[in-house]
Design a protein around this motif. Structure first.
Motif, PDB file in Angstrom:
ATOM      1  N   ASP A  52       0.831  -1.212   0.000  1.00 28.07           N
ATOM      2  CA  ASP A  52       0.000   0.000   0.000  1.00 28.07           C
ATOM      3  C   ASP A  52       0.859   1.253   0.000  1.00 28.07           C
ATOM      4  O   ASP A  52       0.528   2.272  -0.636  1.00 28.07           O
ATOM      5  CB  ASP A  52      -0.930   0.001   1.216  1.00 28.07           C
ATOM      6  N   VAL A  53       1.988   1.203   0.702  1.00 30.13           N
ATOM      7  CA  VAL A  53       2.877   2.362   0.758  1.00 30.13           C
ATOM      8  C   VAL A  53       3.474   2.646  -0.613  1.00 30.13           C
ATOM      9  O   VAL A  53       3.640   3.807  -1.018  1.00 30.13           O
ATOM     10  CB  VAL A  53       3.987   2.127   1.805  1.00 30.13           C
ATOM     11  N   ASP A  54       3.776   1.586  -1.370  1.00 31.24           N
ATOM     12  CA  ASP A  54       4.340   1.781  -2.701  1.00 31.24           C
ATOM     13  C   ASP A  54       3.339   2.455  -3.638  1.00 31.24           C
ATOM     14  O   ASP A  54       3.711   3.318  -4.456  1.00 31.24           O
ATOM     15  CB  ASP A  54       4.771   0.438  -3.276  1.00 31.24           C
ATOM     16  N   VAL A  55       2.080   2.085  -3.540  1.00 31.23           N
ATOM     17  CA  VAL A  55       1.057   2.709  -4.384  1.00 31.23           C
ATOM     18  C   VAL A  55       0.897   4.183  -4.029  1.00 31.23           C
ATOM     19  O   VAL A  55       0.812   5.060  -4.905  1.00 31.23           O
ATOM     20  CB  VAL A  55      -0.283   1.952  -4.237  1.00 31.23           C
ATOM     21  N   THR A  56       0.873   4.507  -2.732  1.00 31.63           N
ATOM     22  CA  THR A  56       0.760   5.910  -2.306  1.00 31.63           C
ATOM     23  C   THR A  56       1.973   6.712  -2.741  1.00 31.63           C
ATOM     24  O   THR A  56       1.859   7.868  -3.174  1.00 31.63           O
ATOM     25  CB  THR A  56       0.602   5.976  -0.778  1.00 31.63           C
ATOM     26  N   LYS A  57       3.176   6.123  -2.645  1.00 28.63           N
ATOM     27  CA  LYS A  57       4.388   6.812  -3.058  1.00 28.63           C
ATOM     28  C   LYS A  57       4.381   7.109  -4.547  1.00 28.63           C
ATOM     29  O   LYS A  57       4.778   8.208  -4.977  1.00 28.63           O
ATOM     30  CB  LYS A  57       5.606   5.941  -2.692  1.00 28.63           C
ATOM     31  N   ALA A  58       3.930   6.147  -5.358  1.00 25.68           N
ATOM     32  CA  ALA A  58       3.887   6.377  -6.805  1.00 25.68           C
ATOM     33  C   ALA A  58       2.907   7.493  -7.152  1.00 25.68           C
ATOM     34  O   ALA A  58       3.162   8.314  -8.051  1.00 25.68           O
ATOM     35  CB  ALA A  58       3.493   5.079  -7.509  1.00 25.68           C
ATOM     36  N   THR A  59       1.779   7.564  -6.444  1.00 24.21           N
ATOM     37  CA  THR A  59       0.800   8.625  -6.702  1.00 24.21           C
ATOM     38  C   THR A  59       1.362   9.990  -6.349  1.00 24.21           C
ATOM     39  O   THR A  59       1.150  10.972  -7.065  1.00 24.21           O
ATOM     40  CB  THR A  59      -0.485   8.344  -5.902  1.00 24.21           C
ATOM     41  N   MET A  60       2.104  10.079  -5.239  1.00 28.12           N
ATOM     42  CA  MET A  60       2.703  11.352  -4.842  1.00 28.12           C
ATOM     43  C   MET A  60       3.788  11.782  -5.809  1.00 28.12           C
ATOM     44  O   MET A  60       3.926  12.979  -6.107  1.00 28.12           O
ATOM     45  CB  MET A  60       3.255  11.230  -3.425  1.00 28.12           C
ATOM     46  N   GLU A  61       4.591  10.839  -6.285  1.00 26.51           N
ATOM     47  CA  GLU A  61       5.660  11.198  -7.224  1.00 26.51           C
ATOM     48  C   GLU A  61       5.105  11.735  -8.537  1.00 26.51           C
ATOM     49  O   GLU A  61       5.738  12.575  -9.180  1.00 26.51           O
ATOM     50  CB  GLU A  61       6.535   9.973  -7.484  1.00 26.51           C
ATOM     51  N   LEU A  62       3.945  11.250  -8.947  1.00 30.88           N
ATOM     52  CA  LEU A  62       3.354  11.767 -10.191  1.00 30.88           C
ATOM     53  C   LEU A  62       2.954  13.231 -10.060  1.00 30.88           C
ATOM     54  O   LEU A  62       2.956  13.973 -11.044  1.00 30.88           O
ATOM     55  CB  LEU A  62       2.138  10.913 -10.568  1.00 30.88           C
ATOM     56  N   GLY A  63       2.568  13.665  -8.840  1.00 34.23           N
ATOM     57  CA  GLY A  63       2.150  15.055  -8.662  1.00 34.23           C
ATOM     58  C   GLY A  63       3.262  16.004  -8.319  1.00 34.23           C
ATOM     59  O   GLY A  63       3.042  17.221  -8.258  1.00 34.23           O
ATOM     60  N   LEU A  64       4.492  15.493  -8.097  1.00 35.88           N
ATOM     61  CA  LEU A  64       5.599  16.385  -7.748  1.00 35.88           C
ATOM     62  C   LEU A  64       5.990  17.303  -8.894  1.00 35.88           C
ATOM     63  O   LEU A  64       6.393  18.448  -8.675  1.00 35.88           O
ATOM     64  CB  LEU A  64       6.811  15.548  -7.295  1.00 35.88           C
ATOM     65  N   ALA A  65       5.900  16.803 -10.122  1.00 37.66           N
ATOM     66  CA  ALA A  65       6.282  17.634 -11.268  1.00 37.66           C
ATOM     67  C   ALA A  65       5.369  18.860 -11.384  1.00 37.66           C
ATOM     68  O   ALA A  65       5.835  19.993 -11.575  1.00 37.66           O
ATOM     69  CB  ALA A  65       6.223  16.803 -12.545  1.00 37.66           C
ATOM     70  N   GLY A  66       4.058  18.664 -11.233  1.00 39.87           N
ATOM     71  CA  GLY A  66       3.147  19.797 -11.302  1.00 39.87           C
ATOM     72  C   GLY A  66       3.305  20.732 -10.123  1.00 39.87           C
ATOM     73  O   GLY A  66       3.180  21.958 -10.260  1.00 39.87           O
ATOM     74  N   LEU A  67       3.600  20.186  -8.931  1.00 42.07           N
ATOM     75  CA  LEU A  67       3.807  21.029  -7.759  1.00 42.07           C
ATOM     76  C   LEU A  67       5.042  21.909  -7.917  1.00 42.07           C
ATOM     77  O   LEU A  67       5.041  23.099  -7.560  1.00 42.07           O
ATOM     78  CB  LEU A  67       3.944  20.137  -6.521  1.00 42.07           C
ATOM     79  N   GLN A  68       6.120  21.355  -8.479  1.00 41.39           N
ATOM     80  CA  GLN A  68       7.325  22.140  -8.709  1.00 41.39           C
ATOM     81  C   GLN A  68       7.074  23.242  -9.731  1.00 41.39           C
ATOM     82  O   GLN A  68       7.543  24.374  -9.571  1.00 41.39           O
ATOM     83  CB  GLN A  68       8.444  21.211  -9.191  1.00 41.39           C
ATOM     84  N   ARG A  69       6.331  22.932 -10.773  1.00 40.18           N
ATOM     85  CA  ARG A  69       6.023  23.946 -11.788  1.00 40.18           C
ATOM     86  C   ARG A  69       5.215  25.087 -11.188  1.00 40.18           C
ATOM     87  O   ARG A  69       5.469  26.264 -11.461  1.00 40.18           O
ATOM     88  CB  ARG A  69       5.255  23.280 -12.922  1.00 40.18           C
TER      89      ARG A  69
END
Length: 222
Positions: A52-69
């Motif tokens: 479950d932690v791996d799925v949550t981590k993958a979801t957060m990593e996908l949104g990091l690019a937009g957050l940085q922008r």
């Protein structure tokens, strides 16, 4: 869109052909994807060891690019100077040009409630001020004064636009502000009027109507 007439023979034939075509397409898709359906139903697949932690981590990593922008864009916009062209409209500009006085439906001299500053955003009055002479009718005795006489002079003698600023009910829309129309509402100029029905009693003999003239000297003329 009109409803389909399911009793029409042509429509029945069309629906049957459509249902058969849909059934054939579904059957073809099931045959083409039979292997995938069997594997999904039996769960015979290789385990990847995800938690479950791996799925949550993958979801957060996908949104990091937009957050940085977005952070870069916000930092750049904060350094920009706001552009101010003239005076910024405030509370005093909300009612300007839209009040009852501005649209010439009433005057502050006639209704003291309309004499308000522009910063006062309270609701405009609904009813026009009552004539002081009509108010006195409520506090005088009957039968020539009182509530019934007040309502008769207030409601029947005055048009709705003389008592209210706007049409409060849908029935007032018809005939609202008829005084502004060039076609004044009036009765027919040459309509027939049965005077005997209003001036002669039907219960017995009665004198001649008032508009009858006395006969002249010549018996042949009236």
């Amino acid at each position: 869109m009109p409803l389909v007439d399911i009793n029409n023979p042509q429509m029945i034939k069309f629906l049957v052909e459509t249902y058969e075509k849909t059934a054939r397409l579904r059957m073809r898709w099931n045959i083409l994807n039979a292997d995938k359906l069997n594997s999904a139903a039996n769960l015979d697949r290789e385990e990847k060891g995800y938690r479950d932690v791996d799925v949550t981590k993958a979801t957060m990593e996908l949104g990091l690019a937009g957050l940085q922008r977005d952070n870069i864009t916000d930092a750049r916009n904060k350094r920009l100077k706001h552009k101010i062209d003239g005076k910024i409209p405030g509370i005093e500009s909300l009612r300007k040009g839209h009040s009852i006085v501005d649209v010439e439906l009433g005057k502050a001299t006639d209704d003291p409630k309309l004499a308000r500053p522009d910063t006062d955003l309270s609701i405009d009055p609904i009813m026009r001020p009552v004539n002081p002479k009509q108010k006195k009718i409520l506090y005088m005795g009957r039968p020539y004064y009182g509530r019934e006489v007040y309502l008769k002079k207030r409601c029947k003698a005055q048009a709705p636009e003389d008592r209210y600023y706007f049409a409060e009910t849908s029935s007032w829309v018809y005939g609202w502000r008829m005084k502004d129309s060039y076609q004044k509402s009036r009765g027919p100029l040459h309509g027939r009027v049965w005077r005997l029905a209003r001036e002669v009693s039907r219960t017995g003999p009665a004198p001649d109507p008032a508009y009858y003239q006395q006969p002249g000297k010549d018996p042949g003329k009236c």
